[in-house]
Structure formats: C-alpha cells, structure tokens
Design a protein around this motif. Structure first.
Motif, mmCIF file in Angstrom:
data_model
loop_
_atom_site.group_PDB
_atom_site.id
_atom_site.type_symbol
_atom_site.label_atom_id
_atom_site.label_comp_id
_atom_site.label_asym_id
_atom_site.label_seq_id
_atom_site.Cartn_x
_atom_site.Cartn_y
_atom_site.Cartn_z
ATOM 1 N N ALA A 276 14.963 5.472 -12.031
ATOM 2 C CA ALA A 276 14.621 4.900 -10.727
ATOM 3 C C ALA A 276 15.937 4.596 -10.019
ATOM 4 C CB ALA A 276 13.807 3.621 -10.915
ATOM 5 N N LEU B 156 12.606 8.403 -7.604
ATOM 6 C CA LEU B 156 12.696 8.684 -9.044
ATOM 7 C C LEU B 156 13.319 10.066 -9.216
ATOM 8 C CD1 LEU B 156 9.069 7.631 -10.146
ATOM 9 C CD2 LEU B 156 11.112 6.197 -9.982
ATOM 10 N N LEU C 118 3.952 -1.711 -4.695
ATOM 11 C CA LEU C 118 2.973 -2.796 -4.826
ATOM 12 C C LEU C 118 3.501 -4.099 -4.267
ATOM 13 C CD1 LEU C 118 1.603 -2.534 -8.473
ATOM 14 C CD2 LEU C 118 0.310 -2.387 -6.360
ATOM 15 N N ASP D 116 0.801 -1.230 0.000
ATOM 16 C CA ASP D 116 0.000 0.000 0.000
ATOM 17 C C ASP D 116 0.834 1.281 0.000
ATOM 18 O OD1 ASP D 116 -2.463 -1.422 0.154
ATOM 19 O OD2 ASP D 116 -2.033 -1.799 2.273
ATOM 20 N N ARG E 240 3.266 20.386 -15.126
ATOM 21 C CA ARG E 240 3.609 19.157 -15.848
ATOM 22 C C ARG E 240 4.388 19.423 -17.130
ATOM 23 N NH1 ARG E 240 -1.381 14.913 -14.913
ATOM 24 N NH2 ARG E 240 -0.861 14.547 -12.729
ATOM 25 N N ILE F 71 8.031 19.486 -16.104
ATOM 26 C CA ILE F 71 8.551 18.143 -15.835
ATOM 27 C C ILE F 71 8.777 17.401 -17.152
ATOM 28 C CG2 ILE F 71 7.984 15.924 -14.759
ATOM 29 C CD1 ILE F 71 6.304 17.638 -12.733
ATOM 30 N N ARG G 142 2.382 4.556 -0.766
ATOM 31 C CA ARG G 142 1.876 5.521 -1.739
ATOM 32 C C ARG G 142 3.008 6.256 -2.430
ATOM 33 N NH1 ARG G 142 -2.943 3.641 -2.455
ATOM 34 N NH2 ARG G 142 -1.264 2.781 -3.652
ATOM 35 N N GLU G 143 2.727 6.683 -3.651
ATOM 36 C CA GLU G 143 3.653 7.511 -4.407
ATOM 37 C C GLU G 143 3.662 8.937 -3.844
ATOM 38 O OE1 GLU G 143 1.546 6.786 -8.007
ATOM 39 O OE2 GLU G 143 0.528 8.725 -7.940
ATOM 40 N N PHE G 144 4.728 9.672 -4.211
ATOM 41 C CA PHE G 144 4.823 11.092 -3.838
ATOM 42 C C PHE G 144 5.330 11.839 -5.066
ATOM 43 C CE2 PHE G 144 6.185 14.906 -1.714
ATOM 44 C CZ PHE G 144 5.306 15.023 -0.643
ATOM 45 N N GLY G 145 4.685 12.965 -5.372
ATOM 46 C CA GLY G 145 4.890 13.631 -6.664
ATOM 47 C C GLY G 145 6.206 14.381 -6.822
ATOM 48 N N TRP G 146 6.390 14.924 -8.007
ATOM 49 C CA TRP G 146 7.625 15.601 -8.401
ATOM 50 C C TRP G 146 7.794 16.932 -7.672
ATOM 51 C CZ3 TRP G 146 11.026 12.865 -10.980
ATOM 52 C CH2 TRP G 146 10.575 11.774 -11.723
#
Lengths: 301, 301
Positions: free
Chosen positions: A235, A186, A258, A144, A221, A224, A146-150
């Motif tokens: 990565a 990333l 995941l 679970d 965006r 980016i 979670r991703e974290f943005g740029w």
C-alpha cells in the motif's frame, strides 16, 4: 478499419486465446547511464524505481500548493457543463470524482502538469523530451470510495491508444494524505518487468465503462497471484505533497475508502517524444483526446 | 417480554430519537493499580491500551502454532453439517469464512481460547476471573474479501446480549499476516472513551443479517468523522502470530481485500466474571449461544 498488428508488436494482448507472459524488452531507466543518469532523481531513487517499478518522494510540493490545486479542481468541477465528459461527478451529483485533461486547462492546473519538479524527473527516466499522454485528478470519497481492480496502464494504452513502447511513466502527486486506511494505491513491486497479456477482443468505446470498472485489460487472477508471490503487495502511503513515480507497466490497484477522510491524487502521464502513437493494437477506435492526447504538443517543442 | 431498562442503564442506545454521546464511566484498565498492574502486559503496553484502546503485541504465537490452528479451522469447517449455523461458508460454498464458538470445540481450538498467553493478559486488564462471551475465526478471502463497517462491539453486546458494563475486551490473534493491503482491522484510536448511541429499535433475530452487514448498532457518520478528527484512523498491521488486545468499545471496521493474499484472524472476547449478563437492553430476544455464551462456565470456576 483493420488493426495494424505487425511483427513489430512486442506486447500482443486482447487475443481470443490465453497467451504466455512476455518479458519486458524495453528498459525501465531509458538513460544509457542507467542508475548514474544525471538529474533530480538520486542513484538510490533510480535503483528503487528500477527494482520495484515505483518510488515515493516525500514533500516535493508544499501544503499550500496542494490546497490551491484542490481548490482549482473544485472550481473547474463546479463550472463544468452537465454533459462535459472530462468531469465525472459522484453519484449524488455534488463532488468531483475525476477531472481529466488538466494539462489542457488554463492557469494553475496546466502549469502544474508542466512543473519542472515533475517534468525533469520524468525526462531523466525517459531520456528524451516528453509529451503528456493523459492527466487527471482522482478523488476517493469518504466512507463510500470504491476500490479499483488490478491492471497495467501500459496494457490499455498499448491496446486502446496505440502507444508503442514501454517508454512512459505516471507521476502521482498526493494532494491530500494517502493513508493505509483511506484508499491508497496498491502495487505489486517488480511486476513492471513482465507484460501480462489480457484476454478478450475490445469493444469500441470500451473507455465509457472501463473508467468505472475494467472488464477488458484485466490480468487473470493466477497471474496476479504469481507476481504477488514474488513481489508482495504494498500500500503506497504518501503524505500530501508527496510524489510517486511509477512505471507504465506496474500492476496496480486502488483500495476502497471506509474512513471519514477523502483523498485526492493527481496523475500525469509522461511519454517519450520518441514513443509512437499508432493505430491502437487492439483494433478498436482510438479513445477520446482527454484520455489520450494525440496532438502531443510538447513533443513538437 | 418487556425490556429491563432501568436507571442503571448507563449506556442507553437503540432509541427512536438521536441521543447525545455518553462519556465512558467504566475504567479501561480495571486493575486499581492502573498502569502499574502486575502481569504480562508491561506499563508501556498498558499505557498504549489505555490511550488508544488497543495494543499490538508481535510474535506471541509461533508460525507453527498458527498453521496448526488454520488446519484445525479447516477441519471443523469441512466436517460441519450444511445447516450448522456456527459455520459460515463463502458464497461459492467452499472455504470457511467464519467459524464460531471455538471455546466450545474439542482439542486445539478450545485450548487456544484458554491459552494463558491470552487469558492472563485479559484478566490483568479486567482485574477478575473472566469468561468467554464469544469466540470466532474470521477469514477475508483473496481478491473478493468484503469490507465491514464501523461499529463498537460493546454497543451490540449491551443492546442485544444484555452485557452490563464496559468490562470486557477482544483479543485478536493474526493466524496469517495482516498487511495494510489485505483487509486489516481499522480502528479509531481513543474512540473507546466515548459511547455513541445508535438509533433504531432492534428487530428480533437481527443477528441473522448483522453478521453480513450491520443495519442496527451503526454510529452515524458525523460521529465517526468527529472521533476520527481527534484520533485518526489506523490500519492495524500485524504479522502472523501477533496478538491485538482491543477494548470492547473501540470503534473499528475491516477493510476489503483486493490482494491475492487471504487473511485469517481469531477473535476471543473475554468478559469479567463480575460483568452481568441481563435481559438485552434493546429489548430484543437474546442472541444464540454461539454469539453470546450465557452459560459463562469459566466465571463459575
């Protein structure tokens, strides 16, 4: 309190209107000898750091050191009071997701932040004594996570903490394996050379929500996409014990996890003793001590 | 209609109570010569496929072929009627996220599914003429491309389509680069040797929701954790034009995409002509033709 935004703000951000990109006017390696700077980082490592904005150094810490540190994080997490804002637990209340201010905690964690394997490399790049602006552990849960943005860290530190110059870097230490599949860092190599102003006046206490998901300090965006067209997206795969130095202005994000394999990283931010903390440039109230340590004890050594 | 579940169901799943894992009783390479099976796949490639459940073959298709196929997908997507259930658009209504039944469309897409570079490799593994059970394009959007959880395709095909045996495989063709960072296929190497029964009676028309997010046919997290402890988790990095053969029972997932780089993959499922399609073992109504082509035209060649 009215913001101190003078002509000396070379990295204007959080304006109401979209702004042009700004070429970085600070060096990446602050040592006047550049790639020949003496110290633990070799010339090829300094070259990679200069070009890409980051460099991965495998096997700096042993597996045993990593395991001891993970256990120490668990110990502080378990002992924390429910209202301790320096600890963030998972929604189920069990595991520690983030633990801040490692350099202010007794014993192993503080010693780790001041370990010469980290400090000497940081000060080689910064060409000065350093102080610790922030330190933390970040865990990405299995399944679970979670991703974290740029974002660029410097953009936030400049806007919300008043850190003046790009004379700071983060050192990430992988305490467990960072695989391509379990939520690695990333990065956009080379993005550290461009400052991308982010739109939007910053509300006070923005940090209360931005630790979960940033709404301010988010580059658009299009920026980016253009930077990634030049530099690609990597990565950062790093086995436990590896160290990743990355520049304060490198655009980075963090993937979701995941897999059944959680991952745990430490981040310590070293800033030059000559890098001033002034009134936050975005005009908001300064962030709390565990996100920006304004006492700068090491800088007074 | 009462389900046909007899003693010949070697892979019982979707039961109300948790069930034991089942050792695979079908071969992985169906050719009696095993790793010496003659054909386009070399012995080392067959060995990797047998051991890991998948193998990556770089540069099978040219960049130009990939670009033509992407354009053809766009053309069919743009021409599709709003109620065409073989096309799934992104929530904003613009781009095509999935396009099914490529092998039933005129021209390039059908020819591609029957390309000898794919069919000959599939039939070498299956040791028989094959038919196409399903074919599709899956796109992962830039920035917002969502993850998709762990599953075995065979579990669904057996339960919801009535595919009898593990004598089928998927071939994925990367039409654009699959990077570690832009939502690659994730696999648990070696997991194809174990059938993990999944709990829960299957509602009719489960496919309407399962294409977005599976609720049935999901192995429990303990099983994923144990299989990953043995085999690890790999992100399948594949440049455009690469081909990935993967066994029908390989546990796989798909990571999210935070990058500005979308990715597009084709999947074609080849089943042996001797692999029977019977009444779905989970007792639900058969899925529609574009998810399971029950006419099996190629098998009658």
């Amino acid at each position: 309190m009215s913001p101190v935004v003078t002509s000396t703000d070379r990295y204007l951000t959080r304006a109401s209107a979209p702004a042009q990109w700004i070429d970085r006017s600070d060096p990446v390696i602050h040592h006047p000898l550049g790639l020949d700077a003496p110290g633990p980082l070799s010339a090829p490592e300094l070259r990679r750091y200069t070009r890409d904005g980051y460099v991965v150094l495998p096997a700096v810490f042993s597996t045993e050191e990593c395991q001891l540190l993970v256990a120490e994080v668990d110990r502080f997490g378990a002992a924390a009071a429910a209202d301790d804002s320096t600890v963030i637990h998972e929604p189920d209340g069990e595991a520690v997701r983030s633990l801040f201010a490692l350099h202010r905690r007794d014993g192993l964690l503080s010693a780790f932040c001041h370990d010469p394997r980290l400090v000497r490399r940081a000060e080689q790049v910064l060409y000065s004594k350093s102080w610790i602006h922030q330190s933390r552990v970040n865990r990405k849960a299995a399944f679970d996570g979670r991703e974290f943005g740029w974002h660029s860290d410097f953009e936030t530190w400049h806007a919300e903490d008043g850190l003046s110059d790009m004379r700071a870097l983060s050192i990430m230490v992988a305490l467990t394996d960072n695989l391509a599949a379990n939520g690695p860092l990333l990065v956009i190599p080379g993005s550290h050379r461009t400052f991308v102003p982010c739109p939007g006046a910053t509300p006070d206490q923005n940090w209360r929500s931005s630790l979960r998901r940033q709404e301010y300090g988010v580059p658009d965006r299009g920026a980016i996409t253009r930077l990634a067209a030049d530099g690609g997206v990597e990565a950062v795969v790093a086995r436990a014990g590896s160290v990743v130095l990355f520049d304060c202005n490198l655009l980075h994000a963090s993937a979701g996890n995941l897999t059944p394999v959680p991952r745990t990283n430490v981040f310590v931010v070293y800033a030059s003793g000559e890098n001033q903390l002034v009134t936050p440039f975005a005009g908001s109230a300064p962030r709390p001590w565990f996100l920006c340590d304004r006492e700068r004890p090491e800088a007074r050594r």
